[in-house]
Motif scaffolding. Structure first.
Motif, PDB file in Angstrom:
ATOM      1  N   ASN A 116       0.807  -1.221   0.000  1.00 30.64           N
ATOM      2  CA  ASN A 116       0.000   0.000   0.000  1.00 30.64           C
ATOM      3  C   ASN A 116       0.845   1.278   0.000  1.00 30.64           C
ATOM      4  N   THR A 117       2.137   1.149  -0.246  1.00 28.52           N
ATOM      5  CA  THR A 117       2.989   2.337  -0.296  1.00 28.52           C
ATOM      6  C   THR A 117       2.603   3.204  -1.488  1.00 28.52           C
ATOM      7  N   ALA A 118       2.348   4.469  -1.229  1.00 32.85           N
ATOM      8  CA  ALA A 118       1.962   5.388  -2.300  1.00 32.85           C
ATOM      9  C   ALA A 118       3.173   5.678  -3.189  1.00 32.85           C
ATOM     10  N   PRO A 119       2.956   5.801  -4.489  1.00 32.21           N
ATOM     11  CA  PRO A 119       4.072   6.140  -5.379  1.00 32.21           C
ATOM     12  C   PRO A 119       4.558   7.556  -5.122  1.00 32.21           C
ATOM     13  N   VAL A 120       5.729   7.858  -5.619  1.00 40.47           N
ATOM     14  CA  VAL A 120       6.275   9.205  -5.498  1.00 40.47           C
ATOM     15  C   VAL A 120       5.356  10.198  -6.194  1.00 40.47           C
ATOM     16  N   ASP A 121       5.117  11.320  -5.550  1.00 45.25           N
ATOM     17  CA  ASP A 121       4.326  12.393  -6.144  1.00 45.25           C
ATOM     18  C   ASP A 121       5.207  13.094  -7.183  1.00 45.25           C
ATOM     19  N   GLU A 122       5.030  12.741  -8.442  1.00 47.07           N
ATOM     20  CA  GLU A 122       5.917  13.236  -9.487  1.00 47.07           C
ATOM     21  C   GLU A 122       5.793  14.746  -9.686  1.00 47.07           C
ATOM     22  N   ALA A 123       4.601  15.280  -9.541  1.00 48.35           N
ATOM     23  CA  ALA A 123       4.421  16.725  -9.700  1.00 48.35           C
ATOM     24  C   ALA A 123       5.178  17.481  -8.605  1.00 48.35           C
ATOM     25  N   GLN A 124       5.078  17.002  -7.379  1.00 45.48           N
ATOM     26  CA  GLN A 124       5.797  17.635  -6.279  1.00 45.48           C
ATOM     27  C   GLN A 124       7.310  17.469  -6.457  1.00 45.48           C
ATOM     28  N   LEU A 125       7.719  16.309  -6.953  1.00 49.03           N
ATOM     29  CA  LEU A 125       9.140  16.082  -7.193  1.00 49.03           C
ATOM     30  C   LEU A 125       9.683  17.070  -8.217  1.00 49.03           C
ATOM     31  N   ARG A 126       8.958  17.264  -9.315  1.00 49.23           N
ATOM     32  CA  ARG A 126       9.410  18.221 -10.329  1.00 49.23           C
ATOM     33  C   ARG A 126       9.512  19.628  -9.755  1.00 49.23           C
ATOM     34  N   LYS A 127       8.576  19.982  -8.898  1.00 48.26           N
ATOM     35  CA  LYS A 127       8.628  21.295  -8.245  1.00 48.26           C
ATOM     36  C   LYS A 127       9.879  21.414  -7.380  1.00 48.26           C
TER      37      LYS A 127
END
Length: 262
Positions: free
Chosen positions: A140-151
């Motif tokens: 149930n681990t959520a994937p990396v928030d790619e939008a936040q990562l790009r920010k």
């Protein structure tokens, strides 16, 4: 002498001992192996990275149980507690056992179940080798928030560009003083490290903050090899040349990193 018997304990035996000790404990919720094992690249020099998730407030009890277990089953040669912890809420100790290879250090970390990060995102930490997982934390681990990562990465590029603009003089002033040691320290901090980060952002964004570790695994071979040459500085004239080269390279790398986020 690092171990006292000719029969060397293996990582498989150590993990089995942990499983037998903790799987039936009500407060122990999940345990997995990370590090090299999670990327399927263990070898004879690999250590053993283990993460244990427990009910809040049971971290020290679990660590006490671990010390008892390892001393009883294998014998502890030495241990090192990370204090203060690197991460909020984490209890972490390194163990070297008496009857195993000195390279098979046990990096054992305990987190309360309420911890925001469980260090289980596969994009960052690889695919955990699960020992047990009662509530399904790994699944149930959520994937990396790619939008936040790009920010975050765009902000890092701006920050490193600004640091280059301001702090390039730190290297040059020590060069002018003929202070090779100080020049090298600033060269590493303000020239090489930011350059590495730019290449990580482009080629391995989930590991943007891993510094100089695992460059040959995270970056294209030609870039990793060229970066490696910047690490080995023989004297002040060599540093001057490599510092100039790396600065020019940084400008190009920062532009490429920025374009990769568009």
């Amino acid at each position: 002498v690092f171990y006292t018997t000719t029969i060397m304990a293996t990582s498989k035996q150590i993990i089995a001992a942990f499983a037998q000790t903790f799987e039936d404990k009500a407060y122990a919720l999940a345990m997995w192996q990370g590090g090299a094992a999670s990327f399927n690249r263990t070898d004879e020099w690999s250590d053993l990275d283990l993460m244990l998730i427990v009910n809040d407030g049971m971290e020290q009890e679990a660590m006490n149980q671990t010390v008892w277990l390892l001393q009883k089953e294998f014998g502890i040669d030495t241990k090192f507690d990370i204090d203060p912890p690197h991460w909020p809420g984490m209890t972490q100790t390194f163990f070297r056992l008496k009857n195993t290879s000195p390279f098979l250090l046990i990096d054992f970390s305990i987190l309360p179940v309420s911890a925001t990060s469980k260090f289980a995102e596969p994009e960052i930490h690889g695919h955990a080798v699960v020992v047990f997982d009662k509530p399904g934390i790994i699944a149930n681990t959520a994937p990396v928030d790619e939008a936040q990562l790009r920010k975050t990465l765009r902000a890092r590029i701006l920050l490193q560009r600004k640091k280059q603009e301001i702090f390039w003089v730190m290297v040059d002033k020590e060069i002018n003083r003929q202070s090779a040691t100080d020049a090298f320290i600033f060269y590493w901090s303000y020239t090489v490290a930011p350059l590495i980060e730019m290449f990580r952002i482009k080629h391995s964004p989930h590991h943007w903050n891993f510094g100089s570790r695992y460059l040959s695994k995270h970056l294209p071979a030609d870039i990793a090899t060229r970066l490696q040459a910047l690490f080995f500085v023989k004297d002040l004239p060599d540093l001057i040349q490599k510092n100039k080269e790396a600065r020019v390279w940084f400008s190009l790398a920062a532009q490429e990193a920025e374009e990769s986020l568009m």
